[in-house]
Motif scaffolding. Structure first.
Motif, PDB file in Angstrom:
ATOM      1  N   LYS A 101       0.828  -1.205   0.000  1.00  0.00           N
ATOM      2  CA  LYS A 101       0.000   0.000   0.000  1.00  0.00           C
ATOM      3  C   LYS A 101       0.869   1.265   0.000  1.00  0.00           C
ATOM      4  CE  LYS A 101      -4.052  -2.067   0.385  1.00  0.00           C
ATOM      5  NZ  LYS A 101      -5.129  -1.951  -0.624  1.00  0.00           N
ATOM      6  N   ASP A 102       0.298   2.347  -0.496  1.00  0.00           N
ATOM      7  CA  ASP A 102       1.024   3.617  -0.559  1.00  0.00           C
ATOM      8  C   ASP A 102       0.556   4.538   0.566  1.00  0.00           C
ATOM      9  OD1 ASP A 102       2.414   5.884  -1.172  1.00  0.00           O
ATOM     10  OD2 ASP A 102       1.502   6.207  -3.136  1.00  0.00           O
ATOM     11  N   TYR A 103       1.442   4.731   1.560  1.00  0.00           N
ATOM     12  CA  TYR A 103       1.167   5.635   2.663  1.00  0.00           C
ATOM     13  C   TYR A 103       2.236   6.727   2.726  1.00  0.00           C
ATOM     14  CZ  TYR A 103      -2.140   2.107   4.317  1.00  0.00           C
ATOM     15  OH  TYR A 103      -3.182   1.224   4.411  1.00  0.00           O
ATOM     16  N   SER A 104       2.807   7.055   1.600  1.00  0.00           N
ATOM     17  CA  SER A 104       3.856   8.071   1.578  1.00  0.00           C
ATOM     18  C   SER A 104       3.305   9.405   2.090  1.00  0.00           C
ATOM     19  CB  SER A 104       4.409   8.249   0.161  1.00  0.00           C
ATOM     20  OG  SER A 104       3.380   8.588  -0.740  1.00  0.00           O
ATOM     21  N   ARG A 105       4.047  10.026   2.999  1.00  0.00           N
ATOM     22  CA  ARG A 105       3.702  11.311   3.624  1.00  0.00           C
ATOM     23  C   ARG A 105       2.441  11.241   4.489  1.00  0.00           C
ATOM     24  NH1 ARG A 105       8.476  13.837   3.231  1.00  0.00           N
ATOM     25  NH2 ARG A 105       9.370  13.370   1.187  1.00  0.00           N
ATOM     26  N   ALA A 106       1.937  10.055   4.773  1.00  0.00           N
ATOM     27  CA  ALA A 106       0.718   9.930   5.579  1.00  0.00           C
ATOM     28  C   ALA A 106       1.011  10.229   7.047  1.00  0.00           C
ATOM     29  CB  ALA A 106       0.145   8.526   5.450  1.00  0.00           C
ATOM     30  N   ASN A 107       0.005  10.743   7.751  1.00  0.00           N
ATOM     31  CA  ASN A 107       0.132  10.996   9.187  1.00  0.00           C
ATOM     32  C   ASN A 107      -0.459   9.812   9.940  1.00  0.00           C
ATOM     33  OD1 ASN A 107       0.386  11.979  11.762  1.00  0.00           O
ATOM     34  ND2 ASN A 107      -1.192  13.544  11.552  1.00  0.00           N
ATOM     35  N   LEU A 108       0.407   8.931  10.431  1.00  0.00           N
ATOM     36  CA  LEU A 108      -0.020   7.735  11.156  1.00  0.00           C
ATOM     37  C   LEU A 108       0.439   7.799  12.610  1.00  0.00           C
ATOM     38  CD1 LEU A 108       0.874   5.141   8.375  1.00  0.00           C
ATOM     39  CD2 LEU A 108      -1.396   5.995   8.942  1.00  0.00           C
ATOM     40  N   SER A 109       0.696   8.997  13.090  1.00  0.00           N
ATOM     41  CA  SER A 109       1.168   9.182  14.459  1.00  0.00           C
ATOM     42  C   SER A 109       0.165   8.632  15.467  1.00  0.00           C
ATOM     43  CB  SER A 109       1.402  10.672  14.730  1.00  0.00           C
ATOM     44  OG  SER A 109       1.816  10.883  16.059  1.00  0.00           O
ATOM     45  N   ASN A 110       0.698   7.893  16.462  1.00  0.00           N
ATOM     46  CA  ASN A 110      -0.103   7.335  17.556  1.00  0.00           C
ATOM     47  C   ASN A 110      -1.063   6.228  17.123  1.00  0.00           C
ATOM     48  OD1 ASN A 110       0.403   8.738  20.267  1.00  0.00           O
ATOM     49  ND2 ASN A 110       0.227  10.470  18.873  1.00  0.00           N
ATOM     50  N   LYS A 111      -0.981   5.769  15.888  1.00  0.00           N
ATOM     51  CA  LYS A 111      -1.845   4.681  15.438  1.00  0.00           C
ATOM     52  C   LYS A 111      -1.356   3.352  16.004  1.00  0.00           C
ATOM     53  CE  LYS A 111      -4.367   7.272  12.677  1.00  0.00           C
ATOM     54  NZ  LYS A 111      -5.785   7.560  12.982  1.00  0.00           N
ATOM     55  N   ASP A 112      -2.238   2.376  16.031  1.00  0.00           N
ATOM     56  CA  ASP A 112      -1.876   1.027  16.469  1.00  0.00           C
ATOM     57  C   ASP A 112      -1.839   0.120  15.240  1.00  0.00           C
ATOM     58  OD1 ASP A 112      -1.468  -1.420  17.602  1.00  0.00           O
ATOM     59  OD2 ASP A 112      -2.962  -1.185  19.184  1.00  0.00           O
ATOM     60  N   LEU A 113      -0.653  -0.185  14.776  1.00  0.00           N
ATOM     61  CA  LEU A 113      -0.467  -1.034  13.598  1.00  0.00           C
ATOM     62  C   LEU A 113       0.118  -2.386  13.983  1.00  0.00           C
ATOM     63  CD1 LEU A 113       1.031   1.660  11.181  1.00  0.00           C
ATOM     64  CD2 LEU A 113      -1.339   0.883  11.297  1.00  0.00           C
ATOM     65  N   SER A 114       0.005  -2.747  15.248  1.00  0.00           N
ATOM     66  CA  SER A 114       0.593  -3.989  15.745  1.00  0.00           C
ATOM     67  C   SER A 114       0.088  -5.190  14.958  1.00  0.00           C
ATOM     68  CB  SER A 114       0.253  -4.177  17.228  1.00  0.00           C
ATOM     69  OG  SER A 114       0.782  -3.121  17.990  1.00  0.00           O
ATOM     70  N   GLY A 115       1.023  -6.035  14.526  1.00  0.00           N
ATOM     71  CA  GLY A 115       0.669  -7.268  13.856  1.00  0.00           C
ATOM     72  C   GLY A 115       0.254  -7.116  12.402  1.00  0.00           C
ATOM     73  N   ARG A 116       0.198  -5.889  11.888  1.00  0.00           N
ATOM     74  CA  ARG A 116      -0.240  -5.692  10.507  1.00  0.00           C
ATOM     75  C   ARG A 116       0.827  -6.149   9.503  1.00  0.00           C
ATOM     76  NH1 ARG A 116      -4.667  -2.101   9.821  1.00  0.00           N
ATOM     77  NH2 ARG A 116      -5.806  -2.066  11.777  1.00  0.00           N
ATOM     78  N   ASN A 117       0.383  -6.506   8.319  1.00  0.00           N
ATOM     79  CA  ASN A 117       1.301  -6.847   7.242  1.00  0.00           C
ATOM     80  C   ASN A 117       1.460  -5.633   6.338  1.00  0.00           C
ATOM     81  OD1 ASN A 117       2.843  -7.936   5.218  1.00  0.00           O
ATOM     82  ND2 ASN A 117       1.225  -9.227   4.370  1.00  0.00           N
ATOM     83  N   LEU A 118       2.581  -4.936   6.485  1.00  0.00           N
ATOM     84  CA  LEU A 118       2.904  -3.762   5.674  1.00  0.00           C
ATOM     85  C   LEU A 118       4.142  -4.019   4.820  1.00  0.00           C
ATOM     86  CD1 LEU A 118       2.170  -1.129   8.419  1.00  0.00           C
ATOM     87  CD2 LEU A 118       1.233  -0.967   6.112  1.00  0.00           C
ATOM     88  N   SER A 119       4.362  -5.287   4.505  1.00  0.00           N
ATOM     89  CA  SER A 119       5.539  -5.627   3.704  1.00  0.00           C
ATOM     90  C   SER A 119       5.478  -4.911   2.355  1.00  0.00           C
ATOM     91  CB  SER A 119       5.619  -7.139   3.500  1.00  0.00           C
ATOM     92  OG  SER A 119       4.437  -7.632   2.900  1.00  0.00           O
ATOM     93  N   TYR A 120       6.607  -4.339   1.963  1.00  0.00           N
ATOM     94  CA  TYR A 120       6.774  -3.646   0.682  1.00  0.00           C
ATOM     95  C   TYR A 120       5.838  -2.434   0.521  1.00  0.00           C
ATOM     96  CZ  TYR A 120       9.360  -7.894  -0.106  1.00  0.00           C
ATOM     97  OH  TYR A 120      10.251  -8.936   0.030  1.00  0.00           O
ATOM     98  N   ALA A 121       5.281  -1.961   1.621  1.00  0.00           N
ATOM     99  CA  ALA A 121       4.450  -0.752   1.574  1.00  0.00           C
ATOM    100  C   ALA A 121       5.338   0.480   1.412  1.00  0.00           C
ATOM    101  CB  ALA A 121       3.612  -0.635   2.840  1.00  0.00           C
ATOM    102  N   ASN A 122       4.764   1.540   0.856  1.00  0.00           N
ATOM    103  CA  ASN A 122       5.493   2.794   0.695  1.00  0.00           C
ATOM    104  C   ASN A 122       5.113   3.733   1.832  1.00  0.00           C
ATOM    105  OD1 ASN A 122       6.817   5.096  -0.099  1.00  0.00           O
ATOM    106  ND2 ASN A 122       5.595   5.443  -1.937  1.00  0.00           N
ATOM    107  N   LEU A 123       6.024   3.895   2.781  1.00  0.00           N
ATOM    108  CA  LEU A 123       5.808   4.768   3.931  1.00  0.00           C
ATOM    109  C   LEU A 123       6.839   5.897   3.945  1.00  0.00           C
ATOM    110  CD1 LEU A 123       5.210   1.788   6.305  1.00  0.00           C
ATOM    111  CD2 LEU A 123       3.563   3.637   6.115  1.00  0.00           C
ATOM    112  N   SER A 124       7.358   6.203   2.787  1.00  0.00           N
ATOM    113  CA  SER A 124       8.390   7.237   2.709  1.00  0.00           C
ATOM    114  C   SER A 124       7.845   8.577   3.183  1.00  0.00           C
ATOM    115  CB  SER A 124       8.904   7.367   1.269  1.00  0.00           C
ATOM    116  OG  SER A 124       7.849   7.697   0.385  1.00  0.00           O
ATOM    117  N   GLY A 125       8.571   9.207   4.092  1.00  0.00           N
ATOM    118  CA  GLY A 125       8.174  10.507   4.608  1.00  0.00           C
ATOM    119  C   GLY A 125       6.965  10.486   5.522  1.00  0.00           C
ATOM    120  N   ALA A 126       6.479   9.304   5.876  1.00  0.00           N
ATOM    121  CA  ALA A 126       5.286   9.209   6.729  1.00  0.00           C
ATOM    122  C   ALA A 126       5.614   9.585   8.169  1.00  0.00           C
ATOM    123  CB  ALA A 126       4.720   7.791   6.685  1.00  0.00           C
ATOM    124  N   ASN A 127       4.623  10.122   8.879  1.00  0.00           N
ATOM    125  CA  ASN A 127       4.783  10.440  10.291  1.00  0.00           C
ATOM    126  C   ASN A 127       4.306   9.250  11.111  1.00  0.00           C
ATOM    127  OD1 ASN A 127       5.003  11.521  12.828  1.00  0.00           O
ATOM    128  ND2 ASN A 127       3.321  12.973  12.599  1.00  0.00           N
TER     129      ASN A 127
END
Length: 215
Positions: A101-127
């Motif tokens: 998934k593409d989450y580049s520049r996304a604001n994910l501060s304080n989120k709970d992503l425990s156990g998620r599958n984010l393999s090969y996701a685009n999180l460049s510049g994300a918070n």
């Protein structure tokens, strides 16, 4: 003392504390007991800090799970209400596949992503500051220039991840797998002081911030 009472006591909270209070207590205690705040030569306190963090993580996860379940039950519609259509009834699953998934520049501060599958996701510049990513799968993910300040990456899979120029100050990478990851230019120090928790982290073959390959 019941397990529930023990979890509240570990987080120094009164029974019945809210989820927000649980999360804030967790952050405060992780900051206090971060091993990097304790002299490396004091092995007794280093071990105590690791034991404390293990108990703090367990208490926070158990209480979060309990309160989330209670909240979902409390907020469920009464039987006489009309059920929503099948297309709107299903919430996203906690362990939903977010790979690629593409989450580049996304604001994910304080989120709970425990156990998620984010393999090969685009999180460049994300918070991702203060984000909970316990046991998250970030294999091959692009985290270049991402802000991971105080992120909880305990036991995360970061094999071959791109962490170039990422901010890792205050991040907890205990037990994480960073084999082959690229940390070129990543922020992990303040002066000569290491400010990333790397207890039990696998760094075999990782490119370190200075460009050297970890042996």
């Amino acid at each position: 003392m019941s397990d529930l009472e023990r979890y509240y006591r570990v987080l120094e909270l009164e029974p019945g504390a809210t989820l927000d209070e649980v999360n804030q207590a967790y952050k405060d205690l992780v900051f206090v007991w971060h091993p990097d705040r304790i002299p490396k030569e004091n092995l007794r306190l280093q071990q105590k800090a690791q034991d404390k963090l293990k108990a703090i993580n367990e208490a926070r996860e158990k209480l979060r799970s309990l309160k989330t379940k209670h909240q979902n039950t409390h907020n469920s519609p009464p039987p006489q209400q009309e059920k929503p259509s099948p297309t709107t009834q299903k919430p996203p699953k906690q362990n939903s596949d977010l790979s690629g998934k593409d989450y580049s520049r996304a604001n994910l501060s304080n989120k709970d992503l425990s156990g998620r599958n984010l393999s090969y996701a685009n999180l460049s510049g994300a918070n991702l500051s203060d984000t909970f990513m316990h046991k998250v799968n970030l294999r091959g993910a692009n985290l270049s220039e991402a802000n991971l300040f105080r992120a909880n990456l305990l036991l995360a899979d970061l094999r071959e991840a791109n962490l170039r120029a990422a901010n890792l100050i205050g991040a907890d990478l205990s037990g994480a797998d960073l084999r082959g990851a690229d940390l070129t230019g990543a922020r992990i120090r303040s002066g000569e002081r290491l400010l990333v928790k790397l207890v039990g982290t696998n760094l075999a073959g990782a490119i370190m911030p200075d460009g050297a390959i970890y042996q």
